[in-house]
Design an enzyme around this catalytic site. Structure first.
Site, PDB file in Angstrom:
ATOM      1  N   ASP A  94      40.358  81.198 -22.619  1.00 31.15           N
ATOM      2  CA  ASP A  94      41.550  81.068 -21.790  1.00 31.15           C
ATOM      3  C   ASP A  94      42.529  80.078 -22.422  1.00 31.15           C
ATOM      4  O   ASP A  94      42.135  79.000 -22.876  1.00 31.15           O
ATOM      5  CB  ASP A  94      41.130  80.592 -20.396  1.00 31.15           C
ATOM      6  CG  ASP A  94      42.306  80.352 -19.477  1.00 31.15           C
ATOM      7  OD1 ASP A  94      42.978  81.331 -19.134  1.00 31.15           O
ATOM      8  OD2 ASP A  94      42.538  79.188 -19.104  1.00 31.15           O
ATOM      9  N   GLU A 143      42.995  84.199 -25.830  1.00 24.69           N
ATOM     10  CA  GLU A 143      44.234  84.420 -25.098  1.00 24.69           C
ATOM     11  C   GLU A 143      45.257  83.565 -25.840  1.00 24.69           C
ATOM     12  O   GLU A 143      45.271  82.331 -25.684  1.00 24.69           O
ATOM     13  CB  GLU A 143      44.107  83.976 -23.645  1.00 24.69           C
ATOM     14  CG  GLU A 143      45.374  84.247 -22.855  1.00 24.69           C
ATOM     15  CD  GLU A 143      45.323  83.697 -21.437  1.00 24.69           C
ATOM     16  OE1 GLU A 143      45.929  84.324 -20.551  1.00 24.69           O
ATOM     17  OE2 GLU A 143      44.700  82.639 -21.218  1.00 24.69           O
TER      18      GLU A 143
END
Length: 740
Positions: free
Chosen positions: A343, A379
């Site tokens: 993330d 990401e």
């Protein structure tokens, strides 16, 4: 209780089959107390006297699995200089392998009094804290090992542990919304039907519910609020939180692996649940605030925030890097997971204010013999300056390709001037990845993900409808590149409903037939809707759970069929980029591996790409250069394919290309539902592609008539004496006549 010196390594609480070693890093500590809790909550404090290179350690021969514990750290308290030690705050071990209970946001969890940030609060937080749990590391893996499926054979399914099965009636009620539920045969059967090879689970590291959400009667559903990087989320366990969650998680992995499905974890190493200077003191803040967090240089009371959550982990500190690498290795080796999706990965690459793909973190990953061998998915952005880094991660990394998502959405909603970029995204985004030596599989292609509209909502809403989140519809992305097909939200209009179904098929077919690695959002193949809510981070409710009883079964069958087509034909999952370019080809020269085609069946020329209003094109994929071993170990060569895209509202008539491409073509996919399974079309024939639809044609190969080697055929080939006399063969007679 008897206390031995123990060892500084490994960090955390480690049960060795006899007793437990405890080790905690803190350079800021003057004293450390290990706090044990019995079943009645009675606390026993043990002075940790041994310290080696700032690691405080001891060994308790009587501490067994299930033992609950925490720490109290004594040291300087001066927020302005980054010091936040306060022994009145019970602290969670950053290396805890399991946690018990939950925090309740009591005043005592904060180091200041509400309303007065400059004050100091010395209330004991222990009665309101979650506790670490000593776990039993032993588990019968029954020979299980990580799968390591090649990227070009991978199909990812992004799922939420609870949302996936909370409403699945085939799963026993006690297992719904848990690790055991994910591993239930009904779920695995569905994943296998879709051709899924990897399930990517949204955060399962122990996380905390935000107080602001709790006050609204909501919760942190997504889980991007980690407090324990080694502990599986205890609320996802159907069997208990005294270490049972670890055993249940391992059982889930073992069951998925047995069916050929990898487990990828969405991990959040960029920040923690302790928030900014007004957040609670739960673990890292009280242990060594200045080591674990990026602090503002000229006023260390405040935190650098590249994540939008209040703090950013200090990946420049060696012990923070060790924490992350130890966590990754633990999940890969002890929990047998097959990969990680990071993330806001740009936050991990930051050196001061700049994103540096060669930062220490990436160097450590590159040389680590364990972590470097699992799937690493970034990401590739954060909320800080220069944080959008799609295409800029190191060669062994793959990336969520946000440009793929945006371009494919724009194309199918009919935006002009999208042909060139759509072609690039469909063929693996060579412009983003080829320069760094990467291959098409560096692109994790997705159209929808947990953050945003579902696929059904993407074709049903122009605007977000997030009223249920309690933020006056101000949260969530406002520019969704969506199109409601003419009506906002639910409708009984048959034409609109038909168009929405076709658009969903267009998106699914595009995703599964693009070069790169496809990622499906859980429930998209079922027609799942969130009623226009594009930010369900706080919706642990029927809004975000999958309603299996409302499944769009035709869409499931369609997705499964296209996935099979991808699986059976390596043409759609090449390991290298195409060499063909939209340039003129000399007469008699061999066909390139890819050819973009106009509606006239001719190769597109450079000027054709500049036509802004064009919303349709064809592409020839040459399969003859693609070889792959079949299950029997034999090399097989793929066949040629044509794909026609028409994102416009009007029907378009395409001329099939000349015979050099193939003498005839058969339709294998038609998202308009008109041409599949029809008669083959000869080269040069006209074929109508309906408005807003996609057609896939395969080079027609007449069925090969194989010799009949059956017993009946053998006997039928033996003429009788009488038949010799008559000069005819029993091949003209049927098997029943022969008594067979």
């Amino acid at each position: 209780m008897e206390v031995w010196p123990g060892s500084a390594y490994p960090l955390g609480a480690t049960f060795d089959g006899s007793g437990t070693n405890f080790a905690l890093f803190s350079e800021a500590a003057d004293r450390v107390e290990l706090c044990l809790f019995d079943d009645e909550g009675t606390e026993t404090r043990i002075e940790v006297r041994e310290s080696e290179a700032y690691v405080w350690h001891c060994y308790l021969p009587e501490a067994q699995p299930g033992q609950r514990y925490g720490y109290r750290v004594h040291g300087e308290y001066g927020p302005a200089t980054g010091q936040r030690a306060n022994p009145n705050k019970l602290l969670l071990d950053p290396y805890a392998k399991a946690t018990c209970g939950a925090i309740d946001w009591d005043q005592s969890l904060f180091s200041y009094n509400f309303g007065d940030p400059e004050s100091r609060n010395d209330e004991d937080s222990a009665p309101h804290m979650m506790l670490g749990v000593v776990v039993n590391p032993f588990f019968d893996w029954a020979g299980d090992r990580p799968l390591r499926t090649p990227y070009n054979q991978t199909v990812i399914y992004e799922a939420h542990v609870k949302g996936l099965t909370e409403l699945q009636e085939a799963v026993p009620e006690s297992q719904r919304g848990t690790y055991a539920g994910v591993a239930h045969p009904s779920v695995i059967e569905h994943l296998n039907k879709l051709g899924v090879t990897a399930i990517e689970l949204m955060p399962v590291h122990q996380f905390v519910n935000d107080s602001t959400l709790v006050e609204k009667g909501l919760s942190n559903y997504w889980g991007y609020n980690t407090i324990g990087f080694f502990a599986p989320q205890n609320t996802y366990s159907s069997t208990g939180d005294r270490g049972q969650q670890v055993q249940e998680f391992k059982g889930m992995v073992r069951s998925l692996h047995a069916e050929g499905i990898e487990v990828i974890l969405d991990v959040v190493y960029n920040h923690t649940a302790e928030g900014n200077h007004l957040g609670p003191t739960l673990s890292f803040k009280g242990i060594d605030n200045g080591a674990y967090y990026r602090l503002v240089d000229d006023d260390q009371n405040y935190y650098m925030d590249y994540t939008g959550t209040g703090n950013t982990l200090n990946v420049r500190h060696p012990h923070v890097l060790q924490l992350i690498m130890d966590s990754l290795r633990y999940w890969a080796t002890e929990m047998h997971v097959d990969g990680f999706r990071f993330d806001l990965a740009s936050a991990l690459a930051r050196d001061l204010y700049d994103v540096d793909k060669l930062s220490t973190f990436f160097e450590l990953v590159q040389q680590d013999p364990v972590v470097s061998q699992v799937k690493l998915i970034a990401e590739p952005w954060d909320v800080g300056p220069g944080g959008y880094q799609v295409g800029n991660f190191p060669p062994q990394w793959t990336e969520w390709n946000g440009k793929y998502r945006d371009t494919v959405r724009d194309f199918w909603r009919g935006e002009p001037s999208t042909l060139g970029e759509f072609a690039s995204r469909f063929t693996g985004s060579a412009d983003l990845y080829e320069h760094s030596g990467r291959r098409p599989v560096a692109s994790i292609n997705f159209i929808t993900a947990h953050d945003g509209f579902t696929l059904a909502d993407l074709v049903s809403y122009n605007e977000k409808h997030n009223e249920a989140n309690g933020e006056d519809n101000q949260d969530g992305e406002s520019h969704n590149r969506s199109w409601n097909s003419g009506v906002e939200g639910p409708t009984d209009d048959a034409d609109v409903r038909s168009l929405r179904s076709r658009q969903q098929r267009n998106f699914i077919a595009t995703l599964l037939l693009s070069q790169g690695v496809p990622m499906i959002l859980h429930g998209d193949e079922l027609g799942r809707t969130q009623n226009g809510n594009n930010n369900t981070y706080a919706q642990d409710s029927a809004i975000s759970w999958i309603h299996w009883d409302e499944s769009d079964h035709p869409l499931v069958e369609f997705a499964a069929a296209v996935s099979r087509l991808r699986h059976e034909h390596p043409t759609f999952r090449r390991s290298r980029f195409f060499d063909g370019r939209p340039v003129r080809r000399g007469e008699g020269e061999p066909l390139p591996d890819i050819v973009w085609l106009t509606t006239d069946g001719e190769e597109m020329q450079p000027e054709d790409w500049d036509e802004q209003r064009t919303l349709s094109l064809g592409v020839f994929l040459n399969g003859h250069g693609i070889r792959e071993r079949d299950p029997r170990g034999q090399d097989v060569t793929d066949v040629n394919f044509l794909i026609y895209f028409n994102a416009g509202a009007d029907d378009v008539e395409f001329s099939l290309p000349s015979e050099e491409y193939s003498p005839a073509w058969e339709i294998v996919v038609d998202t308009a539902g008109e041409g599949a399974d029809s008669e083959p079309r000869p080269a040069g024939a006209l074929h109508t592609v309906y408005g807003r639809s996609l057609v896939v044609l395969r080079a027609f190969q007449p069925a090969e008539i194989l010799p009949d080697h059956s017993v009946a055929a053998s006997l039928a080939g033996m003429p009788t004496t009488r038949e010799h006399e008559l000069g005819r063969s029993t091949l003209t007679r049927s098997a029943p006549e022969l008594g067979l």
